[in-house]
Scaffold this motif. Sequence first.
Motif, mmCIF file in Angstrom:
data_model
loop_
_atom_site.group_PDB
_atom_site.id
_atom_site.type_symbol
_atom_site.label_atom_id
_atom_site.label_comp_id
_atom_site.label_asym_id
_atom_site.label_seq_id
_atom_site.Cartn_x
_atom_site.Cartn_y
_atom_site.Cartn_z
ATOM 1 N N ALA A 169 37.875 38.489 51.570
ATOM 2 C CA ALA A 169 38.895 37.464 51.326
ATOM 3 C C ALA A 169 38.335 36.077 51.596
ATOM 4 O O ALA A 169 38.551 35.138 50.816
ATOM 5 N N LEU A 170 37.579 35.941 52.672
ATOM 6 C CA LEU A 170 36.994 34.649 53.021
ATOM 7 C C LEU A 170 35.947 34.236 52.000
ATOM 8 O O LEU A 170 35.929 33.087 51.532
ATOM 9 N N GLU A 171 35.072 35.164 51.607
ATOM 10 C CA GLU A 171 33.979 34.834 50.693
ATOM 11 C C GLU A 171 34.483 34.430 49.313
ATOM 12 O O GLU A 171 33.920 33.521 48.682
ATOM 13 N N PHE A 172 35.570 35.067 48.848
ATOM 14 C CA PHE A 172 36.023 34.818 47.473
ATOM 15 C C PHE A 172 37.294 33.987 47.394
ATOM 16 O O PHE A 172 37.890 33.850 46.330
ATOM 17 N N GLY A 173 37.711 33.410 48.508
ATOM 18 C CA GLY A 173 38.768 32.413 48.492
ATOM 19 C C GLY A 173 40.179 32.945 48.359
ATOM 20 O O GLY A 173 41.013 32.321 47.687
ATOM 21 N N PHE A 174 40.471 34.062 48.997
ATOM 22 C CA PHE A 174 41.820 34.628 49.000
ATOM 23 C C PHE A 174 42.331 34.746 50.426
ATOM 24 O O PHE A 174 41.538 34.821 51.382
ATOM 25 N N SER A 175 43.622 34.775 50.555
ATOM 26 C CA SER A 175 44.177 35.261 51.808
ATOM 27 C C SER A 175 44.095 36.778 51.780
ATOM 28 O O SER A 175 44.003 37.387 50.709
ATOM 29 N N ARG A 176 44.131 37.401 52.926
ATOM 30 C CA ARG A 176 44.055 38.857 53.006
ATOM 31 C C ARG A 176 45.186 39.492 52.193
ATOM 32 O O ARG A 176 44.966 40.427 51.419
ATOM 33 N N ARG A 177 46.385 38.950 52.318
ATOM 34 C CA ARG A 177 47.548 39.514 51.636
ATOM 35 C C ARG A 177 47.437 39.339 50.125
ATOM 36 O O ARG A 177 47.730 40.267 49.364
ATOM 37 N N THR A 178 47.009 38.146 49.674
ATOM 38 C CA THR A 178 46.895 37.894 48.234
ATOM 39 C C THR A 178 45.826 38.773 47.606
ATOM 40 O O THR A 178 46.015 39.326 46.512
ATOM 41 N N LEU A 179 44.704 38.922 48.280
ATOM 42 C CA LEU A 179 43.639 39.776 47.756
ATOM 43 C C LEU A 179 44.127 41.210 47.594
ATOM 44 O O LEU A 179 43.913 41.833 46.549
ATOM 45 N N THR A 180 44.807 41.713 48.603
ATOM 46 C CA THR A 180 45.310 43.086 48.544
ATOM 47 C C THR A 180 46.286 43.266 47.384
ATOM 48 O O THR A 180 46.201 44.234 46.618
ATOM 49 N N ARG A 181 47.205 42.312 47.239
ATOM 50 C CA ARG A 181 48.237 42.413 46.198
ATOM 51 C C ARG A 181 47.649 42.270 44.800
ATOM 52 O O ARG A 181 47.930 43.073 43.905
ATOM 53 N N LYS A 182 46.802 41.233 44.586
ATOM 54 C CA LYS A 182 46.272 40.974 43.247
ATOM 55 C C LYS A 182 45.327 42.093 42.803
ATOM 56 O O LYS A 182 45.316 42.474 41.634
ATOM 57 N N PHE A 183 44.535 42.620 43.733
ATOM 58 C CA PHE A 183 43.602 43.671 43.344
ATOM 59 C C PHE A 183 44.349 44.926 42.904
ATOM 60 O O PHE A 183 43.987 45.564 41.912
ATOM 61 N N MET A 184 45.406 45.277 43.615
ATOM 62 C CA MET A 184 46.230 46.425 43.227
ATOM 63 C C MET A 184 46.884 46.187 41.869
ATOM 64 O O MET A 184 46.924 47.080 41.014
#
Length: 252
Positions: A169-184
């Motif tokens: 999340a840090l490396e690619f500029g997401f919050s943990r929650r946004t990364l989890t949601r968008k990837f799903m």
Amino acid sequence: MTVSAPLKVLRLAVEADQSRDLHTHSEGQLYWLEQGAIFCRSDRYHWLTAPRQLSWIPPGCQHGARPLSMVRGTLLHLREDLASAMPQEPVTLEPHRLLEATLLRLIELCPESDWLERHEHLLQVFLSEAREATPLRQRLPMPHDARLLRMANTLWRAPESNPGLDALALEFGFSRRTLTRKFMQETGMSLSQWTQHAKLLRALELLAANESVSSAAFAVGYQSVSTFCAVFKQVFGMSPGDYKRRFLSREK
């Protein structure tokens, strides 16, 4: 107006260094391999095709192909109007006996100059049976979002790495929650499920290149061969050794 034959059959002999970049065809394509394995990719999926598996690519699907070794087999082109009876996305199937027998008979008959009524009947049987065949879980969905795609490609290129969710999340500029949601949303899989599946597909590449089960397990980041074998069997329904014997054995 001359109507093209419903099915064209071409013998396939490709060296390991003869990769194809992304391209499309107006007809559907079916790969039936006798030797070697091919890694394929589209803008939506990565997947692997091995001997005694039937790989389908629908018309208009942009795709590339990379042989993992010397490949021999058959490439079948299915006319576009008939391809609508097949899946609308790329898929690898494990043919049951009737489907395989029908396919092999079509390969035998189709080099004849005239398309005969018996060919048409056989083709309809083949299409009907192909729709009922079991898809193999050898396909990895890829995200569309540019940042997610960069992240997915990074993980794909380094299957031995095990970065945590927070680090990604840090490396690619997401919050943990946004990364989890968008990837799903984009892949239909959680990030941990996707990463596990990516590791297994990379392991399949290594097995197809005649690497041992233990070498493949360690190369994709598993610390325990028994854990790798258990996860492999859970996903593919057979152990890595059984997979090699069924699909990758050089014995006919």
